[in-house]
Motif scaffolding. Structure first.
Motif, short mmCIF file in Angstrom:
data_model
loop_
_atom_site.label_atom_id
_atom_site.label_comp_id
_atom_site.label_asym_id
_atom_site.label_seq_id
_atom_site.Cartn_x
_atom_site.Cartn_y
_atom_site.Cartn_z
N HIS A 1 43.22 -56.37 42.95
CA HIS A 1 43.12 -57.67 42.53
C HIS A 1 42.49 -58.63 43.15
O HIS A 1 42.18 -58.28 44.60
CB HIS A 1 44.64 -58.24 42.33
CG HIS A 1 45.42 -58.00 43.70
ND1 HIS A 1 45.35 -58.82 44.86
CD2 HIS A 1 46.49 -57.06 43.91
CE1 HIS A 1 46.23 -58.34 45.45
NE2 HIS A 1 46.87 -57.12 45.16
N ASN B 1 47.99 -44.87 31.89
CA ASN B 1 48.80 -45.92 32.50
C ASN B 1 50.00 -45.16 33.34
O ASN B 1 50.51 -44.22 33.03
CB ASN B 1 49.40 -46.65 31.62
CG ASN B 1 48.38 -47.82 30.97
OD1 ASN B 1 47.88 -48.58 31.27
ND2 ASN B 1 48.23 -47.34 29.66
N LEU C 1 39.75 -46.05 31.95
CA LEU C 1 40.49 -47.11 32.91
C LEU C 1 41.56 -46.57 33.19
O LEU C 1 42.59 -46.35 32.27
CB LEU C 1 40.51 -48.35 32.27
CG LEU C 1 41.23 -49.47 33.08
CD1 LEU C 1 40.58 -49.71 34.36
CD2 LEU C 1 41.13 -50.85 32.05
N GLY D 1 45.49 -49.88 30.64
CA GLY D 1 44.63 -48.99 30.88
C GLY D 1 44.60 -47.97 29.57
O GLY D 1 45.51 -47.96 28.51
N ASN E 1 53.57 -55.24 34.33
CA ASN E 1 52.25 -54.72 33.88
C ASN E 1 52.12 -54.61 32.34
O ASN E 1 53.20 -53.93 31.93
CB ASN E 1 52.15 -53.30 34.64
CG ASN E 1 50.70 -52.69 34.54
OD1 ASN E 1 50.33 -52.39 33.57
ND2 ASN E 1 49.92 -52.74 35.60
N LYS F 1 35.13 -57.54 37.41
CA LYS F 1 35.18 -57.04 36.09
C LYS F 1 33.84 -56.77 35.70
O LYS F 1 33.36 -55.90 34.93
CB LYS F 1 35.85 -58.15 35.24
CG LYS F 1 35.96 -57.76 33.65
CD LYS F 1 37.41 -57.20 33.43
CE LYS F 1 37.46 -56.72 32.11
NZ LYS F 1 37.81 -57.39 31.09
N ASN G 1 45.29 -47.09 34.98
CA ASN G 1 45.93 -48.22 35.46
C ASN G 1 47.13 -47.81 36.42
O ASN G 1 48.04 -46.98 35.95
CB ASN G 1 46.57 -48.94 34.46
CG ASN G 1 47.54 -49.88 34.57
OD1 ASN G 1 47.78 -50.50 35.71
ND2 ASN G 1 48.16 -50.27 33.69
N CYS H 1 47.29 -54.05 40.11
CA CYS H 1 47.09 -55.22 38.85
C CYS H 1 47.80 -55.08 37.86
O CYS H 1 47.86 -54.31 37.04
CB CYS H 1 45.46 -54.90 38.50
SG CYS H 1 44.32 -55.38 39.60
N ALA I 1 42.25 -48.84 38.35
CA ALA I 1 42.79 -50.22 38.95
C ALA I 1 44.06 -50.12 39.44
O ALA I 1 44.92 -49.48 39.13
CB ALA I 1 42.91 -50.95 37.67
N ILE J 1 44.61 -56.52 33.75
CA ILE J 1 43.07 -56.52 34.07
C ILE J 1 42.42 -57.57 34.59
O ILE J 1 41.64 -57.64 35.52
CB ILE J 1 42.44 -55.59 33.24
CG1 ILE J 1 41.31 -54.99 33.79
CG2 ILE J 1 42.00 -56.36 31.70
CD1 ILE J 1 41.49 -54.03 35.00
#
Ligand SMILES: [Mn+2]
Length: 320
Positions: free
Chosen positions: A21, A120, A104, A117, A113, A95, A106, A85, A82, A88
Motif C-alpha cells: 500500500h 486470495n 494477481l 485477487g 479485504n 498500479k 492477494n 492491501c 499484493a 487494490i
C-alpha cells in the motif's frame, strides 16, 4: 494455515512483482522484503515496486535501492503479489506497473479485504502480513535468515503496537521468539523505530498535543496537525506516525483520532482512528470511505479542516 492454492500458485511462476500500500510502514515493507527473501531461496526472481520511497525511519533496513518507484521502468514478471492491501486501490500509483493478463495474488490480514485477487489468502485474525509471510516460510520449509528475520520482526512489532494490541497472540510471541533466535537485538530495533525522534519532531508533537479536544464525556479524544504546524519545523507528514496513540492512551478514551492536513493540498485531510476495547474503528472509517482494522483504521476526506473535524467527531459521537 497457508492455503494450498497459494502454495501451488507460488510454485507455478518464476518472476514476481511484489506491491503493497501507499505510505508503506513496517508491516508492508517488512512483508515485501521477507517475501522477496523467501522467493529467492525458492530460486524465483522478484521485484518490489511501490508508489514512493519509504519514510526516513526505515533507512536502517537498507532497502531503498531495492524498491522501484519510477513508474516508467519496465518490469518483467509473470505474477503480481499484493501484500497488506484491503482493496487494490491502496497500491496507489504502483498500479501503473500492472500489466494485463497477469495473475494477481492477494495476501492480507484486513477484515475488510475485498478478495480482489485471482488467488486470495486473507487471515483477518492474524497480527500482521509479516506473520502470514512467516507461515509461508514454514509451508515451504525454508529456513529464515537474519535479514528476513529482521524484516518479519519489524512487520510484526509495527502492526501489534509493540505487542500491545488485541491482535497479539501466543502464536505471535512464539514466532517472535524464533526470529530473535536468528540473532536480532530487540532493544536496538526498538530504538531505531521508536526512540529516534529529532528535537523538531518532538516540538511538533508538543504542538499537536496542545490541540487535543474531547467529546462524549471524554470517551472521544482528537487532535490535529496542520500544514503550517509542519512548515514551522520543516517536517513532513510521516513524522506524525504514532502521535494519535497519545490520545488513545488516555484513561477512559474509547476512540482517538488525529486529523492530518496534507501539506501539498490543504483541503485533503487524512484521518487516523484508534480504539480501545470493543469500538470497531474499521466500521467508523468505512462510513467515510476508509477502513483498516477493528482498533486501527483510517480514511481521507476533502474539505476545510475545521469542518471535516466537526463532521467526523459528530458522526463518531452518534455512532459509539
Ligand atoms: Mn498490516
Amino acid at each position: 494455515m497457508v492455503k494450498s492454492e497459494i502454495i501451488e500458485t507460488i510454485e507455478k511462476y518464476n518472476k514476481y512483482l511484489i506491491v503493497s500500500h501507499v505510505n508503506p510502514e513496517g508491516d508492508s515493507l517488512g512483508s515485501q522484503f521477507a517475501l522477496k527473501g523467501l522467493l529467492s531461496k525458492l530460486g524465483k526472481e522478484s521485484v518490489i515496486a511501490n508508489e514512493a520511497e519509504p519514510a526516513e525511519l526505515y533507512e536502517f533496513l537498507d532497502i531503498n535501492d531495492d524498491i522501484i518507484t519510477d513508474i516508467k521502468k519496465k518490469i518483467d514478471y509473470k505474477a503480481i503479489i499484493a501484500l497488506d492491501c484491503p482493496v487494490i486501490k491502496r497500491v496507489g500509483r504502483a498500479k501503473k506497473f500492472f500489466k494485463k493478463d497477469k495473475i494477481l495474488i492477494n495476501i492480507d490480514h484486513h477484515i475488510s479485504n475485498t478478495n480482489f485477487g485471482d488467488v486470495n489468502w486473507v487471515e483477518p485474525y492474524t497480527s500482521s502480513c509479516g506473520e502470514m509471510v512467516y507461515e509461508l516460510y514454514k509451508a515451504f520449509n525454508v529456513p529464515i535468515d537474519y535479514r528476513s528475520a529482521l524484516f518479519l520482526y519489524v512487520a510484526i512489532i509495527t502492526d501489534t503496537g509493540s505487542f500491545a494490541y488485541e491482535n497479539t497472540s501466543s502464536r505471535t510471541h512464539a514466532i517472535v521468539a524464533e526470529l530473535i533466535d536468528r540473532g536480532l537485538k530487540p532493544n536496538l530495533i526498538y530504538q531505531k523505530l521508536y526512540e529516534n525522534r529529532t528535537a523538531s519532531e518532538v516540538k511538533l508533537l508538543k504542538d499537536a498535543l496542545s490541540t487535543i479536544r474531547f467529546a462524549k464525556d471524554e470517551k472521544i479524544a482528537y487532535m490535529y496537525v496542520t500544514k503550517s504546524m509542519l512548515d514551522r519545523y520543516n517536517l513532513d507528514l510521516d513524522v506524525t506516525e504514532g502521535f494519535v496513540n497519545y490520545a488513545r492512551s488516555i484513561n477512559g478514551v474509547k476512540v482517538a483520532m488525529i486529523f492530518l492536513q496534507n501539506p501539498s493540498n490543504e483541503k485533503r485531510i487524512g484521518i487516523s482512528f484508534r480504539s480501545k476495547g470493543e469500538v470497531d474503528v474499521d466500521k467508523l472509517a468505512s462510513l467515510f470511505g476508509g477502513g483498516g482494522h477493528k482498533n486501527a483504521s483510517g480514511c481521507v476526506l476533502s474539505g476545510d479542516l475545521k469542518k471535516v473535524i466537526k463532521k467526523v467527531v459528530d458522526t463518531v459521537t452518534r455512532s459509539i
